[in-house]
Write an enzyme that holds these catalytic residues in place. Structure first.
Site, mmCIF file in Angstrom:
data_model
loop_
_atom_site.group_PDB
_atom_site.id
_atom_site.type_symbol
_atom_site.label_atom_id
_atom_site.label_comp_id
_atom_site.label_asym_id
_atom_site.label_seq_id
_atom_site.Cartn_x
_atom_site.Cartn_y
_atom_site.Cartn_z
ATOM 1 C CE LYS A 178 39.790 14.851 113.913
ATOM 2 N NZ LYS A 178 39.500 15.289 112.521
ATOM 3 C CB THR A 179 45.566 10.674 112.284
ATOM 4 O OG1 THR A 179 44.161 10.461 112.437
ATOM 5 C CG2 THR A 179 46.310 9.381 112.509
ATOM 6 C CG ASP A 190 40.586 8.862 115.005
ATOM 7 O OD1 ASP A 190 40.192 10.020 115.261
ATOM 8 O OD2 ASP A 190 40.718 8.437 113.847
ATOM 9 C CB THR A 212 34.235 14.761 114.046
ATOM 10 O OG1 THR A 212 33.506 13.633 114.545
ATOM 11 C CG2 THR A 212 35.324 14.277 113.112
ATOM 12 N NE ARG A 265 41.658 11.305 105.115
ATOM 13 C CZ ARG A 265 41.221 11.202 106.366
ATOM 14 N NH1 ARG A 265 39.970 11.511 106.646
ATOM 15 N NH2 ARG A 265 42.016 10.783 107.329
#
Ligand SMILES: Nc1ncnc2c1ncn2[C@@H]1O[C@H](COP(=O)(O)OP(=O)(O)OP(=O)(O)O)[C@@H](O)[C@H]1O
Length: 347
Positions: A70-71, A115, A164, A223
């Site tokens: 997302k980032t 975020d 989320t 990640r």
């Protein structure tokens, strides 16, 4: 846990060094961004249309579990349009004034990334409605009977929100995003491509089977894939060998990463469902209390992955273990109805 307290498969926790490493590996364009084909196509269209019309792109909401990009996508929205980027997060915006300070200092065309937008203060959320729609905010000056609201025009900007928990956003906020992207867990072929790219950026020579093994044990999450790759690189370095399948297996065993890539919390949740509740059904709050975690974390981080790999199903009465879950944990499945009658406190 072996390997100290390090939990390499936790998609949320990251040390300073890992954050720096993640930053270096972040794709800088939609073309470099692996997988999420549908979302990439949708974003490409939205950005190109805005560019052709010489306007700021519509506001974008990115929803999905941690570590899926997302980032990275928010940064790409800024890079692709050659726009400046401001980064903030819901927990840092606890008053309407915090948001007013950010919004009033944006330059024309800037991309504002927030975020965990679902954790922003309610008063700030309300200010955001007007800002998103009309590029304007009302600032209250004075107190009590003499208080007046002064309108302040803002530079046009694109808000990129990440969450989320899309379900926690109030409808008026959700409706103001021109596009919502739901990010999915990555499949193994995509994760192999993420790993291949990272290995080449690290100058690391890794066997194909070694990459495939990591791809199958990283919780469908880039990640975690990159983090495991780093530990395999360490293992090969220390043992003076190649980063091959043997090194992957040994390194992952050392760090307690199981064949499905389940992390400590995933395993704790499964153990509770299987052993304490005879396979379920178990309500969300009961599960959260039993493992000492927030219900929000169980619902947003743990559950989507366990459902996706077929270890649990969600039923109207709660979470239930599947036959594969019993097999994976080497336990004999209880016959239906054999579990003690348990209070189902919540769903
Ligand atoms: N599609 C992708 N292709 C290549 N690498 C990726 C991709 N998605 C994520 N990554 C890598 O994974 C790391 C984590 O991604 P990112 O920080 O964007 O996730 P996130 O969804 O914002 O997580 P969080 O919700 O915890 O903030 C990035 O550093 C990046 O290197």
């Amino acid at each position: 846990m072996q390997g100290g307290d390090v939990d390499l498969t936790d998609p949320v926790l990251a040390s300073e060094a890992e954050l720096a490493f993640e930053g270096a590996l972040r794709p800088k364009s939609l073309e470099e961004f692996v997988g999420q084909t549908r979302v990439r196509g949708q974003l490409q269209l939205l950005l190109t249309a805005a560019m052709l019309q010489q306007r700021t792109p519509d506001h974008i909401l990115l929803a999905g579990p941690p570590g899926l990009g997302k980032t990275t996508l928010a940064m790409i929205v800024a890079y692709e349009g050659g726009r400046p980027l401001r980064m903030s997060s819901g927990p840092a915006i606890q008053h309407a004034g915090d948001l007013a300070a950010i919004l009033s200092s944006l330059v024309p065309g800037e991309v504002l990334f927030i975020d965990e937008i679902h954790r922003m203060a309610r008063s700030a959320e309300e200010m955001l409605y007007l800002a998103m729609e009309d590029f304007r905010i009302d600032i209250m000056v004075g107190k009590g009977a003499g208080a007046t609201s002064v309108p302040l025009d803002l530079a046009p900007f694109t808000l990129v929100g990440a969450t989320t928990r899309a379900g926690l956003l109030p409808n008026p906020l959700r409706d103001r995003f021109g596009f919502t992207a739901h990010l999915e867990f990555y499949d193994e072929a995509e994760l192999e491509r993420v790993l291949e790219r990272a290995a080449s950026m690290l100058g690391l020579d890794v066997d194909r089977e070694a990459l495939a093994e990591i791809a199958g044990r990283c919780r469908g999450t880039p990640r975690i894939a990159n983090r495991l790759l780093r530990r395999v690189r360490d293992y090969a370095l220390v043992h003076g060998g190649r980063a091959d399948l043997g090194a992957v297996r040994a390194a992952l065993e050392l760090y307690d990463v199981d064949p499905l890539g389940l992390d400590r919390l995933d395993r704790a949740v499964m153990q509770i469902i299987l052993t304490r509740f005879g396979g379920g059904p178990v309500g969300l709050n009961t599960l959260a209390v039993s493992v000492g975690e927030e219900a929000e974390t169980i619902e947003a981080v743990v559950e989507p992955f366990l459902v996706r790999i077929g270890l649990i199903t969600r039923t109207p009465r709660g979470r239930v273990a599947t036959p594969s879950a019993w097999r994976h944990f080497g336990l004999a499945e209880r016959a239906p109805g054999a579990a003690a009658a348990l209070p189902i406190d919540d769903l």
